[in-house]
Design a protein around this motif. Structure first.
Motif, PDB file in Angstrom:
ATOM      1  N   GLN A 137      95.493  66.868  22.849  1.00  0.00           N
ATOM      2  CA  GLN A 137      95.033  67.448  24.112  1.00  0.00           C
ATOM      3  C   GLN A 137      94.007  68.531  23.849  1.00  0.00           C
ATOM      4  O   GLN A 137      94.064  69.223  22.830  1.00  0.00           O
ATOM      5  CB  GLN A 137      96.221  68.041  24.887  1.00  0.00           C
ATOM      6  N   VAL A 140      93.329  74.460  27.220  1.00  0.00           N
ATOM      7  CA  VAL A 140      92.788  75.080  28.428  1.00  0.00           C
ATOM      8  C   VAL A 140      92.381  76.512  28.104  1.00  0.00           C
ATOM      9  O   VAL A 140      93.139  77.254  27.475  1.00  0.00           O
ATOM     10  CB  VAL A 140      93.844  75.077  29.553  1.00  0.00           C
ATOM     11  N   LYS A 141      91.175  76.894  28.502  1.00  0.00           N
ATOM     12  CA  LYS A 141      90.703  78.256  28.257  1.00  0.00           C
ATOM     13  C   LYS A 141      91.297  79.190  29.308  1.00  0.00           C
ATOM     14  O   LYS A 141      91.341  78.865  30.492  1.00  0.00           O
ATOM     15  CB  LYS A 141      89.179  78.312  28.306  1.00  0.00           C
ATOM     16  N   ARG A 142      91.749  80.346  28.848  1.00  0.00           N
ATOM     17  CA  ARG A 142      92.320  81.338  29.757  1.00  0.00           C
ATOM     18  C   ARG A 142      91.876  82.717  29.294  1.00  0.00           C
ATOM     19  O   ARG A 142      91.935  83.035  28.108  1.00  0.00           O
ATOM     20  CB  ARG A 142      93.846  81.244  29.757  1.00  0.00           C
TER      21      ARG A 142
END
Length: 278
Positions: A137, A140-142
């Motif tokens: 996967q 996700v950037k946070r």
């Protein structure tokens, strides 16, 4: 009867065929060769069935488990597998001093080698990951500054109130954001003679571009591209154009960017609460 491959029959089909062969043997005393012609099974297979019937009775004609037992020939124990899965779920490789940023097959291979002294092929590591239910996967950037608890509270408490208030006033909700824009195109592939690599001329210095946009829950988008970074004046210019295009009152949801709290922005909004609120 034409010879058949008993292995291709269903489990129930094989069980019934064994019972028929054994009963024919008992009732008519047919030979193995005759039973093979009648049933289509190979004589060696029939001999095995008859031997099982003699030693175990008809209960021995049931289907026995085929293939290797579950867990046989595995390189890792169940306890080791559980520990590895736990390490993958709890954090990243750097937290256990491995030279990898994300969990990949080489990273997990190194983890297994360092802790259990077992050097697995990457292909086998992939099989273990598939068995454990892991898939590759993209992370996700946070933002590091994001407060997950504050975000959860806003989504569960503040946003429902905002949505109800907008519905009561006949207003619309937009979500606003700003981002930098790079003006070079994505690199592409094209055909050229062998050894003659094409040259794509690009400027050595980039012109700073920024985009400010707003999108509604219905997918309606309004955006503007400007030279330079977004400041209070450019933000006000965008808001002015936005309220000209949208006839209803606007509730614009924005982040904590300093421009959104600028004094000139607050002053500009002061007498426009019937048209827009941040």
């Amino acid at each position: 009867m034409e010879r058949i491959d008993v292995r291709r029959l269903t489990m129930e089909g094989r069980r019934m065929l064994r019972q028929v062969v054994v009963r024919l043997r008992k009732q008519s005393g047919m030979s193995v060769k005759e039973l093979s012609k009648v049933s289509g099974a190979h004589p060696t297979t029939i001999k095995g069935w008859l031997a099982r019937a003699r030693t175990e009775g008809e209960k021995g004609l049931g289907e026995k488990r085929r293939g290797r037992p579950v867990g046989a020939c595995r390189k890792l124990t169940l306890a080791a597998e559980a520990w590895i899965r736990d390490q993958i779920v709890k954090g990243n490789p750097q937290q256990i001093k491995l030279p990898f940023a994300l969990w990949t097959r080489p990273a997990i291979r190194a983890l297994i080698r360092d802790h259990f002294g077992v050097d697995l092929q990457e292909r086998l590591v992939g099989k273990y990951l598939k068995r454990w239910g892991f898939t590759p996967q993209r992370p996700v950037k946070r933002a590091l500054e994001q407060n997950p608890e504050a975000v959860r509270q806003w989504l569960e408490q503040d946003y429902p109130r905002l949505r109800a208030q907008a519905a009561q006033e006949g207003a619309v909700i937009y979500w606003g954001d700003e981002t930098a824009v790079k003006e070079d195109a994505h690199w592409v592939r094209g055909y050229a003679p062998r050894g003659q690599t094409p040259v794509l001329a690009v400027p050595a210095r980039w012109t700073t571009l920024s985009m400010i946009s707003a999108i509604s829950p219905q997918g309606k988008v309004a955006f503007q591209i400007v030279e330079g970074s977004i400041d209070a004046v450019r933000f006000i210019t965008f808001l002015t154009a936005l309220i000209q295009d949208v006839p209803q009152k606007i509730y614009l949801v924005v982040d904590n960017l300093r421009v959104h709290h600028a004094k000139v922005v607050t002053a500009w909004l002061a007498d426009k609460k019937d048209r827009i609120e941040l």
